[in-house]
Motif scaffolding. Sequence first.
Motif, PDB file in Angstrom:
ATOM      1  N   ALA A 172      42.779  -1.619   0.399  1.00 16.77           N
ATOM      2  CA  ALA A 172      42.266  -0.667  -0.433  1.00 16.77           C
ATOM      3  C   ALA A 172      43.430  -0.799  -1.945  1.00 16.77           C
ATOM      4  O   ALA A 172      44.452  -0.578  -1.521  1.00 16.77           O
ATOM      5  CB  ALA A 172      42.481   0.944   0.161  1.00 16.77           C
ATOM      6  N   ASP A 186      44.919   2.125   8.671  1.00 17.47           N
ATOM      7  CA  ASP A 186      43.979   1.180   8.050  1.00 17.47           C
ATOM      8  C   ASP A 186      43.527   1.862   6.794  1.00 17.47           C
ATOM      9  O   ASP A 186      42.956   2.937   6.601  1.00 17.47           O
ATOM     10  CB  ASP A 186      42.761   1.341   9.237  1.00 17.47           C
ATOM     11  CG  ASP A 186      43.139   0.300  10.320  1.00 17.47           C
ATOM     12  OD1 ASP A 186      44.381  -0.501  10.313  1.00 17.47           O
ATOM     13  OD2 ASP A 186      42.452   0.426  11.405  1.00 17.47           O
ATOM     14  N   THR A 215      37.691  -0.551  -2.220  1.00 17.87           N
ATOM     15  CA  THR A 215      38.168  -0.684  -0.662  1.00 17.87           C
ATOM     16  C   THR A 215      37.024  -1.767  -0.317  1.00 17.87           C
ATOM     17  O   THR A 215      35.898  -1.838  -0.852  1.00 17.87           O
ATOM     18  CB  THR A 215      38.090   0.691  -0.144  1.00 17.87           C
ATOM     19  OG1 THR A 215      36.734   1.315  -0.060  1.00 17.87           O
ATOM     20  CG2 THR A 215      38.724   1.655  -0.624  1.00 17.87           C
ATOM     21  N   SER A 233      36.415  -4.197   3.593  1.00 16.19           N
ATOM     22  CA  SER A 233      36.633  -4.535   5.242  1.00 16.19           C
ATOM     23  C   SER A 233      36.537  -6.011   5.467  1.00 16.19           C
ATOM     24  O   SER A 233      35.637  -6.664   4.808  1.00 16.19           O
ATOM     25  CB  SER A 233      35.870  -3.574   5.995  1.00 16.19           C
ATOM     26  OG  SER A 233      34.465  -4.093   5.901  1.00 16.19           O
ATOM     27  N   ASN A 284      41.415   2.957   3.588  1.00  8.62           N
ATOM     28  CA  ASN A 284      40.340   3.451   3.258  1.00  8.62           C
ATOM     29  C   ASN A 284      40.347   4.325   1.983  1.00  8.62           C
ATOM     30  O   ASN A 284      41.414   4.494   1.610  1.00  8.62           O
ATOM     31  CB  ASN A 284      39.431   4.073   4.466  1.00  8.62           C
ATOM     32  CG  ASN A 284      40.373   5.326   4.816  1.00  8.62           C
ATOM     33  OD1 ASN A 284      40.776   6.165   4.240  1.00  8.62           O
ATOM     34  ND2 ASN A 284      40.112   5.634   6.307  1.00  8.62           N
ATOM     35  N   ALA A 285      39.100   4.947   1.443  1.00 11.04           N
ATOM     36  CA  ALA A 285      39.128   5.801   0.507  1.00 11.04           C
ATOM     37  C   ALA A 285      40.109   6.815   0.470  1.00 11.04           C
ATOM     38  O   ALA A 285      40.919   7.376  -0.649  1.00 11.04           O
ATOM     39  CB  ALA A 285      38.051   6.020   0.093  1.00 11.04           C
TER      40      ALA A 285
END
Length: 219
Positions: free
Chosen positions: A97, A195, A111, A113, A197-198
């Motif tokens: 991110a 982890d 962001t 993965s 993320n937004a």
Amino acid sequence: MDSARSKAAPSRTAIVPAARLAGWVERFAASHGNVQEEPDAGGLLLRASDGATALLQAPWPDDGRPGRGADGVQRLISLASQERKIGLVLVRRGGFAVGVASGGKLLSSKTGSRYVQSRSSAGGSSQQRFARRRENQAQALISAAAAHTASVFAGHAVEYLLPGGDAALASAVLADPVLRGHGQRSRLPFMAVPDPNAAVLKQAARDACSLRILVTDPA
């Protein structure tokens, strides 16, 4: 601060936006008694009459633009209220991110993965194949994060970089050639995050522009 005392006494860290610092200091004084300010290399130390201390640290150095005010707390509030653009690069094995923050808010972000396998306990040729696969996956994550970081940073006068997540991966992203124009900027202290993320990125943007306070209770 006396090192023996700081080891014996319990401590905790608070993240406080500049707009709330004055109220935080008032509550600290109400709980611990009269407070005295002491200059400290790492910020401003508040020492209360009951022995409690609070080390206040600005989110960034003054860099020739010090805060203004009648006392140390007011100057810290002024400094932390300045508009500074921070480039956040949060990376862990599951993804990344990245964003540009100012005033605790994201101006631009992305962001993504990428799967990177955990280490294997297998031996021999299987372990070697696994290690090569894992290295390739990690490099794919680094390359993707670096490319998106360059895109997100474009058009923003980023002043500081804030890496977070996995220290080795974040450093590798910032060392990628695509970020040659940004990689040498001053770095703020590494940020531990889950982890990315937004939601994690939004919280990191708020925390990056807030003051850090290390509170040590009376021994």
